[in-house]
Design an enzyme around this catalytic site. Structure first.
Site, PDB file in Angstrom:
ATOM      1  N   ARG A  17       9.838   4.300   6.994  1.00 28.43           N
ATOM      2  CA  ARG A  17       9.675   5.727   6.844  1.00 28.43           C
ATOM      3  C   ARG A  17       8.827   5.748   7.931  1.00 28.43           C
ATOM      4  O   ARG A  17       8.668   7.313   8.579  1.00 28.43           O
ATOM      5  CB  ARG A  17       8.636   6.003   6.304  1.00 28.43           C
ATOM      6  N   HIS A  42       7.622  -1.067   7.165  1.00 27.53           N
ATOM      7  CA  HIS A  42       7.352   0.832   5.801  1.00 27.53           C
ATOM      8  C   HIS A  42       8.540   1.135   5.302  1.00 27.53           C
ATOM      9  O   HIS A  42       8.639   2.376   5.699  1.00 27.53           O
ATOM     10  CB  HIS A  42       6.797   1.206   7.917  1.00 27.53           C
ATOM     11  N   SER A  55      10.211  -4.066   2.360  1.00 25.89           N
ATOM     12  CA  SER A  55      11.288  -3.366   3.065  1.00 25.89           C
ATOM     13  C   SER A  55      12.512  -3.509   1.945  1.00 25.89           C
ATOM     14  O   SER A  55      12.638  -4.265   2.984  1.00 25.89           O
ATOM     15  CB  SER A  55      10.988  -3.221   4.541  1.00 25.89           C
ATOM     16  N   PRO A 107       1.184  -1.495   0.292  1.00 26.27           N
ATOM     17  CA  PRO A 107       0.504  -0.074   0.716  1.00 26.27           C
ATOM     18  C   PRO A 107       0.596   1.528   0.125  1.00 26.27           C
ATOM     19  O   PRO A 107       1.829   0.978   0.577  1.00 26.27           O
ATOM     20  CB  PRO A 107      -0.986  -0.254   1.413  1.00 26.27           C
ATOM     21  N   TYR A 146      -5.969   1.599   7.556  1.00 28.44           N
ATOM     22  CA  TYR A 146      -5.365   2.779   8.234  1.00 28.44           C
ATOM     23  C   TYR A 146      -7.152   3.016   9.670  1.00 28.44           C
ATOM     24  O   TYR A 146      -7.913   3.350   9.536  1.00 28.44           O
ATOM     25  CB  TYR A 146      -4.773   4.146   8.342  1.00 28.44           C
ATOM     26  N   ARG A 181      10.298  12.488   9.511  1.00 26.19           N
ATOM     27  CA  ARG A 181      11.027  12.734   8.664  1.00 26.19           C
ATOM     28  C   ARG A 181      11.126  14.144   7.834  1.00 26.19           C
ATOM     29  O   ARG A 181      10.396  14.833   7.459  1.00 26.19           O
ATOM     30  CB  ARG A 181       9.482  12.075   6.917  1.00 26.19           C
ATOM     31  N   LYS A 201      -0.164  -6.350   9.494  1.00 25.14           N
ATOM     32  CA  LYS A 201       1.503  -5.194   8.694  1.00 25.14           C
ATOM     33  C   LYS A 201       2.171  -4.747   9.602  1.00 25.14           C
ATOM     34  O   LYS A 201       1.543  -3.474  10.394  1.00 25.14           O
ATOM     35  CB  LYS A 201       1.234  -4.435   7.601  1.00 25.14           C
ATOM     36  N   THR A 225      -2.514  -1.701   9.087  1.00 28.68           N
ATOM     37  CA  THR A 225      -0.755  -1.468   9.405  1.00 28.68           C
ATOM     38  C   THR A 225      -0.634  -1.252  10.543  1.00 28.68           C
ATOM     39  O   THR A 225      -1.883  -0.435  11.296  1.00 28.68           O
ATOM     40  CB  THR A 225      -0.778   0.032   8.767  1.00 28.68           C
ATOM     41  N   GLN A 229      -5.667  -2.421   2.538  1.00 25.33           N
ATOM     42  CA  GLN A 229      -5.116  -2.126   3.647  1.00 25.33           C
ATOM     43  C   GLN A 229      -5.821  -0.693   4.498  1.00 25.33           C
ATOM     44  O   GLN A 229      -5.102   1.075   4.218  1.00 25.33           O
ATOM     45  CB  GLN A 229      -3.810  -1.288   3.740  1.00 25.33           C
ATOM     46  N   GLY A 264       6.995  -1.949  -3.355  1.00 25.90           N
ATOM     47  CA  GLY A 264       7.056   0.069  -2.380  1.00 25.90           C
ATOM     48  C   GLY A 264       7.423   0.654  -3.164  1.00 25.90           C
ATOM     49  O   GLY A 264       7.030   0.587  -4.914  1.00 25.90           O
ATOM     50  N   VAL A 306      12.933  -4.348  -1.488  1.00 22.36           N
ATOM     51  CA  VAL A 306      13.068  -5.433  -2.075  1.00 22.36           C
ATOM     52  C   VAL A 306      13.530  -4.084  -3.391  1.00 22.36           C
ATOM     53  O   VAL A 306      12.520  -3.084  -3.624  1.00 22.36           O
ATOM     54  CB  VAL A 306      11.276  -5.716  -2.542  1.00 22.36           C
ATOM     55  N   SER A 326      -4.095   1.623  -0.395  1.00 21.24           N
ATOM     56  CA  SER A 326      -4.387   2.520   0.823  1.00 21.24           C
ATOM     57  C   SER A 326      -5.924   2.928   1.298  1.00 21.24           C
ATOM     58  O   SER A 326      -5.773   3.221   0.569  1.00 21.24           O
ATOM     59  CB  SER A 326      -3.318   3.117   1.072  1.00 21.24           C
ATOM     60  N   GLY A 335       0.255   4.956  -0.040  1.00 22.98           N
ATOM     61  CA  GLY A 335      -0.578   6.587   0.398  1.00 22.98           C
ATOM     62  C   GLY A 335      -0.193   7.532   0.020  1.00 22.98           C
ATOM     63  O   GLY A 335      -0.539   8.948   0.356  1.00 22.98           O
TER      64      GLY A 335
HETATM   65  C1  LIG Z   1       4.991   6.976  -0.417  1.00 29.02           C
HETATM   66  C2  LIG Z   1       4.404   5.323   0.109  1.00 29.02           C
HETATM   67  C3  LIG Z   1       3.735   5.454   0.833  1.00 29.02           C
HETATM   68  C4  LIG Z   1       2.888   4.577   1.580  1.00 29.02           C
HETATM   69  N1  LIG Z   1       1.875   4.652   2.182  1.00 29.02           N
HETATM   70  C5  LIG Z   1       1.332   3.872   3.100  1.00 29.02           C
HETATM   71  C6  LIG Z   1       0.260   3.048   3.487  1.00 29.02           C
HETATM   72  O1  LIG Z   1      -0.772   4.426   2.954  1.00 29.02           O
HETATM   73  N2  LIG Z   1       0.172   2.709   4.467  1.00 29.02           N
HETATM   74  C7  LIG Z   1       1.074   1.223   4.752  1.00 29.02           C
HETATM   75  O2  LIG Z   1       0.270   0.724   5.626  1.00 29.02           O
HETATM   76  N3  LIG Z   1       2.377   1.419   4.030  1.00 29.02           N
HETATM   77  C8  LIG Z   1       2.824   2.834   3.535  1.00 29.02           C
HETATM   78  N4  LIG Z   1       3.621   2.739   2.820  1.00 29.02           N
HETATM   79  C9  LIG Z   1       4.560   1.658   3.120  1.00 29.02           C
HETATM   80  C10 LIG Z   1       4.655   0.324   2.126  1.00 29.02           C
HETATM   81  O3  LIG Z   1       3.498  -0.081   1.948  1.00 29.02           O
HETATM   82  C11 LIG Z   1       5.780  -0.314   2.213  1.00 29.02           C
HETATM   83  O4  LIG Z   1       5.429  -0.435   3.673  1.00 29.02           O
HETATM   84  C12 LIG Z   1       7.494   0.230   1.864  1.00 29.02           C
HETATM   85  O5  LIG Z   1       7.282   1.213   1.049  1.00 29.02           O
HETATM   86  C13 LIG Z   1       8.474  -0.561   1.741  1.00 29.02           C
HETATM   87  O6  LIG Z   1       9.298  -0.134   1.223  1.00 29.02           O
HETATM   88  P1  LIG Z   1      10.243   0.505   0.224  1.00 29.02           P
HETATM   89  O7  LIG Z   1       9.513   1.357  -0.860  1.00 29.02           O
HETATM   90  O8  LIG Z   1      11.545   0.022   0.881  1.00 29.02           O
HETATM   91  O9  LIG Z   1      10.563  -1.377  -0.921  1.00 29.02           O
HETATM   92  C14 LIG Z   1       4.160   3.682   2.484  1.00 29.02           C
HETATM   93  C15 LIG Z   1       5.311   3.828   1.602  1.00 29.02           C
HETATM   94  C16 LIG Z   1       5.371   4.711   0.787  1.00 29.02           C
HETATM   95  C17 LIG Z   1       7.397   4.725   0.078  1.00 29.02           C
HETATM   96  O1  LIG Z   2       3.747   8.196   4.114  1.00 25.72           O
HETATM   97  C1  LIG Z   2       3.799   7.259   4.635  1.00 25.72           C
HETATM   98  O2  LIG Z   2       4.522   5.986   4.491  1.00 25.72           O
HETATM   99  C2  LIG Z   2       2.127   6.820   5.112  1.00 25.72           C
HETATM  100  O3  LIG Z   2       2.131   5.733   4.925  1.00 25.72           O
HETATM  101  C3  LIG Z   2       1.515   7.846   5.382  1.00 25.72           C
HETATM  102  C4  LIG Z   2       0.576   8.267   6.746  1.00 25.72           C
HETATM  103  C5  LIG Z   2       0.508   9.491   6.888  1.00 25.72           C
HETATM  104  C6  LIG Z   2      -0.152   9.932   5.532  1.00 25.72           C
HETATM  105  C7  LIG Z   2       0.439   9.668   4.363  1.00 25.72           C
HETATM  106  C8  LIG Z   2       0.911   8.269   4.229  1.00 25.72           C
END
Ligand SMILES: Cc1cc2nc3c(=O)[nH]c(=O)nc-3n(C[C@H](O)[C@H](O)[C@H](O)COP(=O)(O)O)c2cc1C
Ligand SMILES: O=C(O)C(=O)c1ccccc1
Length: 387
Positions: free
Chosen positions: A287, A284, A315, A98, A153, A188, A260, A179, A151, A337, A317, A129, A100
């Protein structure tokens, strides 16, 4: 049975005849192209992570200390990359994690729909997401026959949580991925130092705007009073979940529930004892908290604790060999991701499909060369930890 011979063929023989692939086939090339193409704030948001990004960097570099041992004289002329998950047979072990802010990854603001179309093109499930730019029903409709996951929240408002989950069921999603690591967003610096960043967030609220319970909470149409809508969202966004919430979560749905963010084997055991149907080992993408151990290094312990319960992983890959290593270390399915976000930014659904096919083609070739005709064979062989 799916193998990626045609794709490999196209890339190789296209190259021989002077036709280069439209998009890079490796992560570094992809990221460099995306970096040039994406708006600066969006790029910082997608590319960035927590603190000095130690954990984010470790996620990817840790794959380098795991190695697959090749086996010879095995008939690998046909590979079967399929995996069983949630009572379905998926053609490949990949899924899209997912993301977001996916909507903004395409110029038209409908990146979530483009990602869903990439799922339809490849058979790789999309995890939609909660924070999407199009309502989950529209995203599901664009997936064609490919299954999708939703997914969650978990909002503080329990009726809103219930409403979102019921909508996901009605829209045909096959699992609810809850999540756990993001009831509040992490530290961040790239976003915190960016004055444009807050504007990005307004684009991820469509599942709330379209929700009957949310509209009741706002008390008036949120489109007409955006400020109250956003404040209501901010007030309910992230519930702090504890194990005591599991019976309630379980009561919301008969769909499989996936937790998750689990990296500790004791948490994996507790999750299963509490009624989770699958574990999702992930940090995540670095992040949320910096200073943590790479997720791939926790995967073997989580898999051992999970026993016969499926373990999803993401995470870090970045390549087909990373996919193969995660599978060898026991992941049932592997989440992509950031790479597919870059694919979306470069070429919409087609760009994301290219990224997924490249990962699959590389994993498939590795299995062909290294003597592993199935994911089960890879898993049985495992991966060696290098000194
Ligand atoms: C821009 C961005 C937004 C994300 N938003 C969500 C989200 O809305 N919900 C969630 O469970 N994980 C979110 N994630 C985490 C991803 O699901 C995933 O765990 C992560 O991207 C894996 O790491 P990688 O991008 O380095 O492969 C987000 C990741 C990124 C890069
Ligand atoms: O950025 C993210 O990884 C994420 O999961 C998120 C959480 C809150 C608002 C926007 C994105």
């Amino acid at each position: 049975m799916a193998h990626y011979g045609d794709f490999q063929h196209e890339i190789y023989f296209g190259g021989l005849s002077g036709v280069l692939p439209k998009y890079p086939v490796d992560f570094a090339g992809l990221e460099a192209r995306a970096q040039a193409a994406m708006a600066p704030s969006l790029l910082k948001y997608v590319q960035g992570g927590c603190g000095d990004e130690f954990t984010q960097d470790s996620n990817a570099s840790a794959f380098r200390h795991w190695g697959i041992v090749p086996r010879m004289m095995v008939d690998c002329s046909v590979r079967d990359l399929s995996v069983d998950l949630f009572g379905m047979t998926l053609p490949t072990p990949l899924f899209m994690a997912p993301i977001g802010v996916t909507g903004l990854c395409t110029q038209d603001g409908h990146g979530d729909i483009a990602a869903a179309r990439a799922a339809a093109l490849t058979g790789v499930p999309l995890t939609a997401s909660t924070l999407s730019n199009d309502p989950m029903e529209d995203v599901a409709a664009a997936m064609g026959d490919t299954p999708g996951f939703f997914q969650l929240y978990t909002p503080k408002d329990k009726d809103l949580a219930e409403s979102l989950v019921h909508r996901a069921e009605a829209a045909g999603y096959k699992a609810i991925i809850v999540t756990l690591d993001t009831w509040v967003t992490g530290w961040r610096p790239r976003d915190l130092n960016d004055s444009n960043f807050p504007q990005l967030r307004g684009h991820v609220l469509s599942n709330y705007w379209s929700d009957p319970r949310f509209r009741t909470m706002v008390g008036r149409p949120p489109e007409q009073d955006v400020r109250t809508g956003v404040m209501t969202w901010a007030g309910t966004f992230g519930k702090v979940l504890t194990w005591d919430d599991m019976p309630w979560l379980r009561s919301l749905t008969t769909l499989p529930i996936v937790l998750k963010g689990i990296c500790h084997p004791d948490d994996a055991r507790r999750a299963i004892d509490s009624g989770a149907d699958a574990i999702y080992c992930s940090n995540h993408g670095g992040r949320q908290a910096n200073g943590g151990i790479a997720a791939i290094d926790m995967l073997p312990d989580v898999v051992a604790a999970a026993g016969s319960t499926p373990v999803l992983f993401d995470s870090g890959v970045r390549s087909g060999s990373d996919v193969a290593k995660a599978l060898a270390l026991g992941a049932t399915a592997v989440g992509v991701g950031r790479p597919y976000s870059y694919g979306l930014a470069l070429g919409g659904a087609e760009g994301a499909a290219h990224v997924l096919r490249s990962l699959l083609a590389e994993a498939d070739l590795l299995m062909a060369v290294d003597g592993y005709p199935t994911i089960a064979a890879l898993r049985e062989a495992g991966a060696r930890r290098l000194p």
